[in-house]
Design a protein around this motif. Structure first.
Motif, PDB file in Angstrom:
ATOM      1  N   VAL A 119      -4.901  -5.058   7.085  1.00  0.00           N
ATOM      2  CA  VAL A 119      -4.938  -3.601   7.422  1.00  0.00           C
ATOM      3  C   VAL A 119      -3.585  -3.098   6.672  1.00  0.00           C
ATOM      4  CG1 VAL A 119      -6.399  -3.607   9.406  1.00  0.00           C
ATOM      5  CG2 VAL A 119      -3.915  -4.064   9.872  1.00  0.00           C
ATOM      6  N   TRP A 120      -3.533  -1.671   6.655  1.00  0.00           N
ATOM      7  CA  TRP A 120      -2.247  -1.149   5.958  1.00  0.00           C
ATOM      8  C   TRP A 120      -2.150   0.526   6.366  1.00  0.00           C
ATOM      9  CZ3 TRP A 120      -5.480  -3.695   2.684  1.00  0.00           C
ATOM     10  CH2 TRP A 120      -6.572  -2.817   1.929  1.00  0.00           C
ATOM     11  N   GLY A 121      -1.086   0.979   6.227  1.00  0.00           N
ATOM     12  CA  GLY A 121      -0.997   2.301   6.296  1.00  0.00           C
ATOM     13  C   GLY A 121       0.422   2.850   6.282  1.00  0.00           C
ATOM     14  N   GLY A 122       0.818   4.023   6.811  1.00  0.00           N
ATOM     15  CA  GLY A 122       2.143   4.896   6.437  1.00  0.00           C
ATOM     16  C   GLY A 122       2.598   5.463   8.104  1.00  0.00           C
ATOM     17  N   PHE A 123       3.322   6.243   7.835  1.00  0.00           N
ATOM     18  CA  PHE A 123       4.059   6.764   9.223  1.00  0.00           C
ATOM     19  C   PHE A 123       4.052   8.290   8.887  1.00  0.00           C
ATOM     20  CE2 PHE A 123       5.392   2.417   8.710  1.00  0.00           C
ATOM     21  CZ  PHE A 123       5.511   2.079   9.743  1.00  0.00           C
ATOM     22  N   ALA A 124       3.182   8.901   8.606  1.00  0.00           N
ATOM     23  CA  ALA A 124       2.979  10.248   8.313  1.00  0.00           C
ATOM     24  C   ALA A 124       3.202  11.078   9.663  1.00  0.00           C
ATOM     25  CB  ALA A 124       1.898  10.731   7.682  1.00  0.00           C
ATOM     26  N   ALA A 171       9.620  10.162   6.730  1.00  0.00           N
ATOM     27  CA  ALA A 171       9.362   8.652   6.801  1.00  0.00           C
ATOM     28  C   ALA A 171       7.888   8.902   5.821  1.00  0.00           C
ATOM     29  CB  ALA A 171       8.963   8.197   8.111  1.00  0.00           C
ATOM     30  N   LYS A 172       7.440   9.630   4.847  1.00  0.00           N
ATOM     31  CA  LYS A 172       6.384   9.736   4.106  1.00  0.00           C
ATOM     32  C   LYS A 172       6.176   8.417   3.253  1.00  0.00           C
ATOM     33  CE  LYS A 172       8.389  12.902   0.484  1.00  0.00           C
ATOM     34  NZ  LYS A 172       8.162  11.924  -0.595  1.00  0.00           N
ATOM     35  N   ASP A 173       7.262   8.031   3.029  1.00  0.00           N
ATOM     36  CA  ASP A 173       7.312   7.041   1.811  1.00  0.00           C
ATOM     37  C   ASP A 173       7.126   5.425   2.507  1.00  0.00           C
ATOM     38  OD1 ASP A 173       7.088   8.411  -0.409  1.00  0.00           O
ATOM     39  OD2 ASP A 173       9.004   8.681  -0.626  1.00  0.00           O
ATOM     40  N   ASP A 174       7.364   5.471   3.884  1.00  0.00           N
ATOM     41  CA  ASP A 174       7.175   4.202   4.591  1.00  0.00           C
ATOM     42  C   ASP A 174       6.069   3.714   4.753  1.00  0.00           C
ATOM     43  OD1 ASP A 174      10.080   4.864   4.760  1.00  0.00           O
ATOM     44  OD2 ASP A 174      10.130   5.375   6.886  1.00  0.00           O
ATOM     45  N   THR A 175       5.641   2.309   4.635  1.00  0.00           N
ATOM     46  CA  THR A 175       4.639   1.830   4.753  1.00  0.00           C
ATOM     47  C   THR A 175       4.595   0.533   5.673  1.00  0.00           C
ATOM     48  OG1 THR A 175       4.526   0.329   2.667  1.00  0.00           O
ATOM     49  CG2 THR A 175       3.719   2.738   2.913  1.00  0.00           C
ATOM     50  N   TYR A 176       3.420  -0.012   5.887  1.00  0.00           N
ATOM     51  CA  TYR A 176       3.297  -1.284   6.710  1.00  0.00           C
ATOM     52  C   TYR A 176       2.146  -2.093   6.136  1.00  0.00           C
ATOM     53  CZ  TYR A 176      -0.356   0.519   9.642  1.00  0.00           C
ATOM     54  OH  TYR A 176      -1.652   1.151  10.107  1.00  0.00           O
ATOM     55  N   ILE A 195      10.654   0.204   4.657  1.00  0.00           N
ATOM     56  CA  ILE A 195      11.301   1.538   5.051  1.00  0.00           C
ATOM     57  C   ILE A 195      11.827   1.991   3.648  1.00  0.00           C
ATOM     58  CG2 ILE A 195      13.034   2.580   6.321  1.00  0.00           C
ATOM     59  CD1 ILE A 195      10.742   1.611   7.807  1.00  0.00           C
ATOM     60  N   ALA A 196      11.364   3.232   3.034  1.00  0.00           N
ATOM     61  CA  ALA A 196      11.881   3.637   1.584  1.00  0.00           C
ATOM     62  C   ALA A 196      13.601   3.750   1.957  1.00  0.00           C
ATOM     63  CB  ALA A 196      11.543   5.082   1.321  1.00  0.00           C
ATOM     64  N   LEU A 197      14.245   3.381   1.056  1.00  0.00           N
ATOM     65  CA  LEU A 197      15.937   3.538   0.827  1.00  0.00           C
ATOM     66  C   LEU A 197      16.221   4.909   0.502  1.00  0.00           C
ATOM     67  CD1 LEU A 197      16.940   0.080  -0.887  1.00  0.00           C
ATOM     68  CD2 LEU A 197      17.095   0.675   1.554  1.00  0.00           C
ATOM     69  N   PRO A 227       0.859  -1.214  -0.047  1.00  0.00           N
ATOM     70  CA  PRO A 227       0.126  -0.012   0.017  1.00  0.00           C
ATOM     71  C   PRO A 227       0.725   1.258   0.060  1.00  0.00           C
ATOM     72  CG  PRO A 227       0.151  -0.847   2.083  1.00  0.00           C
ATOM     73  CD  PRO A 227       0.922  -1.932   1.375  1.00  0.00           C
ATOM     74  N   THR A 228       0.207   2.386  -0.298  1.00  0.00           N
ATOM     75  CA  THR A 228       0.941   3.644  -0.032  1.00  0.00           C
ATOM     76  C   THR A 228       0.461   4.253   1.085  1.00  0.00           C
ATOM     77  OG1 THR A 228      -0.819   4.830  -1.303  1.00  0.00           O
ATOM     78  CG2 THR A 228       1.279   4.001  -2.585  1.00  0.00           C
ATOM     79  N   ALA A 229       1.111   5.217   1.883  1.00  0.00           N
ATOM     80  CA  ALA A 229       0.512   5.923   3.215  1.00  0.00           C
ATOM     81  C   ALA A 229      -0.860   6.536   2.759  1.00  0.00           C
ATOM     82  CB  ALA A 229       1.649   6.698   3.444  1.00  0.00           C
TER      83      ALA A 229
END
Length: 232
Positions: free
Chosen positions: A227-232, A207-212, A144-146, A96-98
């Motif tokens: 479920v999914w989301g980001g770290f904004a 961390a805008k591009d990090d997701t779970y 975690i985006a590189l 997913p994306t955030a």
């Protein structure tokens, strides 16, 4: 010459019948140019040989075209587009994306956050799982985006390490942590944390591009949830 002799010669001349066909043949043979007859025979022989050659050339051309057509069909078959892949029930959906967060699904909920103890050189990202029922299958994935300097330094979870298979690797521009519940193990209802730790370039990291993403099977009914989301 006597009259009697003249009469005998006239009768003999009138009785003679010349062979006209033979005479014409001799005249034609005498007037023909040298080599004409031989060239005529050569032309006839050439014409006799030309037809088989033309037939063979035609067949060879047809064979070449047939082989070419088969090659085109074969290439098209090899390069047919792959059919779309359907994700499995657990842990294989498109990341997913955030911006496309879904943090609740039935008995399953989650939240992503950057740990407050992170600093200018190192960070920890936390995925908090909220289970309303026991889970019999579970995959937790942290991406975690590189960004500059990102490098794995460890991970942990609040559940026993022996209950999970763990992988940590770089995939498609991300450092990916994946915890997979082993068969026969369960996760009780409650809150559980899964965390990835990593170095990064000096300074604040965005961390805008990090997701779970979390995929699970919950309760006796074995209901699937994600479920999914980001770290904004």
């Amino acid at each position: 010459m006597t009259d009697e002799l003249r009469g005998l010669l006239r009768e003999s001349a009138e009785a003679h019948q010349p062979d006209r066909a033979r005479m014409l043949a001799r005249v034609e043979h005498g007037t023909a140019r040298p080599g004409t007859a031989r060239r005529s025979r050569d032309r006839e022989r050439t014409r006799a040989l030309s037809w088989p050659r033309i037939v063979l050339a035609t067949l060879a051309t047809a064979g070449t075209l047939t082989a070419s057509a088969l090659m085109v069909v074969d290439v098209d078959a090899v390069h047919d587009p792959d059919p779309p892949r359907s994700p499995s029930a657990v842990g294989r959906a498109v990341p997913p994306t955030a911006a496309g967060s879904r943090t609740e699904d039935g008995p399953l909920g989650a939240d992503g956050s950057v740990d407050p103890h992170s600093n200018a050189y190192w960070a920890q990202s936390n995925v908090t799982l909220k289970a309303g029922e026991p889970l019999t299958a579970l995959v937790v994935e942290l991406r975690i985006a590189l960004t500059e300097g990102v490098k794995d330094t460890g991970n942990w979870r609040t559940r026993p390490a022996a209950d999970f298979d763990l992988s940590a690797r770089q995939e498609g521009g991300f450092l990916v942590y994946r915890w997979t519940l082993k068969p026969g193990r369960t996760v009780p209802a409650g809150e559980h944390v899964f965390a990835g730790q990593y170095d990064h370039a000096t300074g604040g990291r965005d961390a805008k591009d990090d997701t779970y993403r979390i995929d699970a099977t919950a309760g006796a009914a074995e209901r699937g949830a994600a479920v999914w989301g980001g770290f904004a």
